[in-house]
Scaffold this motif. Structure first.
Motif, mmCIF file in Angstrom:
data_model
loop_
_atom_site.group_PDB
_atom_site.id
_atom_site.type_symbol
_atom_site.label_atom_id
_atom_site.label_comp_id
_atom_site.label_asym_id
_atom_site.label_seq_id
_atom_site.Cartn_x
_atom_site.Cartn_y
_atom_site.Cartn_z
ATOM 1 N N ASP A 38 0.850 -1.190 0.000
ATOM 2 C CA ASP A 38 0.000 0.000 0.000
ATOM 3 C C ASP A 38 0.884 1.239 0.000
ATOM 4 O OD1 ASP A 38 -2.416 -1.394 0.130
ATOM 5 O OD2 ASP A 38 -2.353 -1.499 2.310
ATOM 6 N N GLU A 66 -6.692 4.613 5.623
ATOM 7 C CA GLU A 66 -7.968 3.891 5.494
ATOM 8 C C GLU A 66 -7.875 2.786 4.448
ATOM 9 O OE1 GLU A 66 -10.817 3.928 7.244
ATOM 10 O OE2 GLU A 66 -9.769 5.257 8.627
ATOM 11 N N LYS A 67 -7.211 3.052 3.342
ATOM 12 C CA LYS A 67 -7.045 2.026 2.308
ATOM 13 C C LYS A 67 -6.267 0.835 2.870
ATOM 14 C CE LYS A 67 -5.550 1.358 -2.480
ATOM 15 N NZ LYS A 67 -5.012 0.050 -2.269
ATOM 16 N N HIS A 68 -5.207 1.119 3.602
ATOM 17 C CA HIS A 68 -4.413 0.053 4.220
ATOM 18 C C HIS A 68 -5.242 -0.714 5.251
ATOM 19 C CE1 HIS A 68 -1.112 -2.161 5.922
ATOM 20 N NE2 HIS A 68 -1.297 -1.597 7.100
ATOM 21 N N GLN A 70 -8.196 -1.593 5.148
ATOM 22 C CA GLN A 70 -9.056 -2.587 4.503
ATOM 23 C C GLN A 70 -8.373 -3.952 4.448
ATOM 24 O OE1 GLN A 70 -10.169 -0.902 0.718
ATOM 25 N NE2 GLN A 70 -11.246 0.798 1.675
ATOM 26 N N THR A 71 -7.053 -3.963 4.388
ATOM 27 C CA THR A 71 -6.282 -5.210 4.432
ATOM 28 C C THR A 71 -5.937 -5.580 5.866
ATOM 29 O OG1 THR A 71 -5.283 -4.753 2.279
ATOM 30 C CG2 THR A 71 -4.118 -6.307 3.699
ATOM 31 N N PRO A 74 -9.089 -6.809 8.759
ATOM 32 C CA PRO A 74 -9.526 -8.204 8.779
ATOM 33 C C PRO A 74 -8.458 -9.173 9.297
ATOM 34 C CG PRO A 74 -10.226 -7.159 6.755
ATOM 35 C CD PRO A 74 -9.300 -6.193 7.450
#
Length: 97
Positions: A38, A66-68, A70-71, A74
């Motif tokens: 990312d 925020e994009k990171h 997402q990985t 979880p």
């Protein structure tokens, strides 16, 4: 605007950190920013603290973080860390080498 994020993991140790890094990087390890996949990470530091483990990062923007997440989110949940609430603050000043 750059942001500083701090993750606190009470009761956790390096084993949790290593497991997260292993999953985030697909087992390649994390020795350079390209390993993460990312874009937007400026700095990363992790280490033990009294009663747990802490990770502090600087990201180019809240959107990159925020994009990171997402990985990353979880993976933490899968490892039993469902209540992790990072502290995120705007960076006033960032210096890099």
């Amino acid at each position: 605007m750059a942001v500083i994020v701090t993750f606190e993991f009470p009761g956790a140790g390096q084993e949790l950190y290593d497991a997260v890094i292993d999953r985030v990087t697909g087992g390649r390890g994390f020795t350079r920013f390209a390993d993460l996949g990312d874009p937007g990470l400026i700095s990363h530091a992790a280490g033990p603290v009294d009663g747990g483990f802490r990770v502090t990062e600087v990201w180019e923007s809240a959107e990159a973080l925020e994009k990171h997440a997402q990985t990353f989110g979880p993976i933490l949940a899968d490892l039993g860390q469902v209540d992790v609430r990072p502290t995120v603050v705007p960076a006033h000043h960032v210096v890099v080498r």
